[in-house]
Design a protein around this motif. Structure first.
Motif, PDB file in Angstrom:
ATOM      1  N   ALA A  36       0.803  -1.188  -0.188  1.00 40.56           N
ATOM      2  CA  ALA A  36      -0.030   0.115  -0.138  1.00 40.56           C
ATOM      3  C   ALA A  36       1.082   1.258   0.050  1.00 40.56           C
ATOM      4  O   ALA A  36       0.562   2.209  -0.763  1.00 40.56           O
ATOM      5  CB  ALA A  36      -0.913   0.188   1.352  1.00 40.56           C
ATOM      6  N   VAL A  61      -6.040   2.986  -5.721  1.00 47.27           N
ATOM      7  CA  VAL A  61      -7.025   1.836  -5.505  1.00 47.27           C
ATOM      8  C   VAL A  61      -6.482   0.679  -4.890  1.00 47.27           C
ATOM      9  O   VAL A  61      -6.958   0.219  -3.795  1.00 47.27           O
ATOM     10  CB  VAL A  61      -7.860   1.494  -6.694  1.00 47.27           C
ATOM     11  CG1 VAL A  61      -8.740   0.358  -6.610  1.00 47.27           C
ATOM     12  CG2 VAL A  61      -8.679   2.606  -7.357  1.00 47.27           C
ATOM     13  N   GLU A  62      -5.389   0.376  -5.559  1.00 47.35           N
ATOM     14  CA  GLU A  62      -4.671  -0.805  -5.006  1.00 47.35           C
ATOM     15  C   GLU A  62      -3.973  -0.269  -3.749  1.00 47.35           C
ATOM     16  O   GLU A  62      -4.146  -1.292  -2.721  1.00 47.35           O
ATOM     17  CB  GLU A  62      -3.286  -1.150  -5.936  1.00 47.35           C
ATOM     18  CG  GLU A  62      -2.291  -2.054  -5.277  1.00 47.35           C
ATOM     19  CD  GLU A  62      -2.683  -3.323  -4.996  1.00 47.35           C
ATOM     20  OE1 GLU A  62      -2.384  -4.147  -3.915  1.00 47.35           O
ATOM     21  OE2 GLU A  62      -4.048  -4.008  -5.451  1.00 47.35           O
ATOM     22  N   ALA A  65      -7.112  -0.744  -1.204  1.00 46.50           N
ATOM     23  CA  ALA A  65      -7.729  -2.000  -0.995  1.00 46.50           C
ATOM     24  C   ALA A  65      -6.370  -2.783  -0.116  1.00 46.50           C
ATOM     25  O   ALA A  65      -6.876  -3.756   0.721  1.00 46.50           O
ATOM     26  CB  ALA A  65      -7.590  -2.762  -2.486  1.00 46.50           C
ATOM     27  N   ALA A  66      -5.186  -2.646  -0.597  1.00 46.95           N
ATOM     28  CA  ALA A  66      -4.107  -3.422   0.438  1.00 46.95           C
ATOM     29  C   ALA A  66      -4.236  -2.754   1.845  1.00 46.95           C
ATOM     30  O   ALA A  66      -4.200  -3.636   3.010  1.00 46.95           O
ATOM     31  CB  ALA A  66      -2.787  -2.937  -0.113  1.00 46.95           C
ATOM     32  N   LEU A  68      -7.105  -1.489   3.351  1.00 50.80           N
ATOM     33  CA  LEU A  68      -8.324  -2.349   4.020  1.00 50.80           C
ATOM     34  C   LEU A  68      -7.890  -3.777   4.338  1.00 50.80           C
ATOM     35  O   LEU A  68      -8.320  -4.470   5.504  1.00 50.80           O
ATOM     36  CB  LEU A  68      -9.326  -2.046   2.910  1.00 50.80           C
ATOM     37  CG  LEU A  68     -10.732  -2.865   3.527  1.00 50.80           C
ATOM     38  CD1 LEU A  68     -11.060  -2.087   4.824  1.00 50.80           C
ATOM     39  CD2 LEU A  68     -11.464  -2.651   2.348  1.00 50.80           C
ATOM     40  N   ALA A  69      -7.309  -4.431   3.393  1.00 48.80           N
ATOM     41  CA  ALA A  69      -7.127  -5.780   3.803  1.00 48.80           C
ATOM     42  C   ALA A  69      -6.179  -6.093   4.923  1.00 48.80           C
ATOM     43  O   ALA A  69      -6.396  -6.838   5.708  1.00 48.80           O
ATOM     44  CB  ALA A  69      -6.217  -6.471   2.541  1.00 48.80           C
ATOM     45  N   PHE A  85     -10.094 -12.232   1.127  1.00 50.34           N
ATOM     46  CA  PHE A  85     -10.081 -10.959   0.544  1.00 50.34           C
ATOM     47  C   PHE A  85      -8.678 -10.511   0.531  1.00 50.34           C
ATOM     48  O   PHE A  85      -7.985 -10.137  -0.274  1.00 50.34           O
ATOM     49  CB  PHE A  85     -10.675  -9.987   1.427  1.00 50.34           C
ATOM     50  CG  PHE A  85     -10.769  -8.439   1.030  1.00 50.34           C
ATOM     51  CD1 PHE A  85     -10.966  -8.245  -0.100  1.00 50.34           C
ATOM     52  CD2 PHE A  85      -9.963  -7.538   2.079  1.00 50.34           C
ATOM     53  CE1 PHE A  85     -10.839  -6.632  -0.674  1.00 50.34           C
ATOM     54  CE2 PHE A  85      -9.905  -6.202   1.452  1.00 50.34           C
ATOM     55  CZ  PHE A  85     -10.351  -5.550   0.355  1.00 50.34           C
ATOM     56  N   VAL A  89      -6.421  -9.765  -2.850  1.00 49.17           N
ATOM     57  CA  VAL A  89      -5.739  -8.308  -3.138  1.00 49.17           C
ATOM     58  C   VAL A  89      -4.241  -8.648  -3.409  1.00 49.17           C
ATOM     59  O   VAL A  89      -3.692  -8.230  -4.200  1.00 49.17           O
ATOM     60  CB  VAL A  89      -5.908  -7.461  -1.916  1.00 49.17           C
ATOM     61  CG1 VAL A  89      -5.029  -6.381  -1.989  1.00 49.17           C
ATOM     62  CG2 VAL A  89      -7.340  -7.045  -1.478  1.00 49.17           C
TER      63      VAL A  89
END
Length: 148
Positions: A36, A61-62, A65-66, A68-69, A85, A89
């Motif tokens: 991230a 966006v990546e 997402a990273a 959040l994961a 998830f 990712v």
């Protein structure tokens, strides 16, 4: 009265499983956090790439997402969907970095052509991080077992 020997083995196995899960949580979250950070850091340099959706936007966006994961793995690491998830990712990031390093896919609809036939330190670090994240998140998925 002493518990049967199988209880002790069960507690030991359960303790080892809990310890392993904690290690996987930390390793996966660290790998995703590194990914991230790298994507967020590189995003401004890639804003000019693309007409409809820039590569910089895809990097953001990546990064989101990273992030959040990583957060979900740390907070809810006993839940199998969280590991799934994190795995998705990590795996998609790994596939993309390797694919666009070696194959000139070209633009796909509104997505830009992200072909970049070189390795540089940040790209290599990101690839290593998502490779680690892919392996550890898969292990976390397996160790959490099937949902009840």
């Amino acid at each position: 009265m002493a518990p049967p020997p199988t209880d002790r083995r069960h507690r030991t196995a359960s303790g080892l499983r809990t310890f392993a899960l904690r290690i996987l949580q930390v390793a996966t979250a660290a790998a995703l956090a590194a990914d991230a950070y790298i994507h967020a850091d590189l995003a401004p340099a890639y804003d000019p790439v693309g007409q409809h959706i820039s590569q910089g936007t895809l990097f953001r966006v990546e990064a989101a997402a990273a992030s959040l994961a990583a957060l979900l793995v740390l907070l809810l690491g006993r839940r199998r969907p969280v590991w799934a998830f994190a795995f998705l990712v990590s795996l998609t990031a790994l596939v993309c970095v390797v694919l666009y390093r070696y194959v000139d896919v070209g633009a796909i609809g509104p997505l830009p052509n992200m072909y970049e036939p070189t390795w540089f330190p940040e790209k290599t670090a990101s690839a290593v991080a998502v490779a680690v994240g892919t392996v550890t998140s898969f292990a976390g998925f397996r160790i959490t077992g099937r949902p009840r």
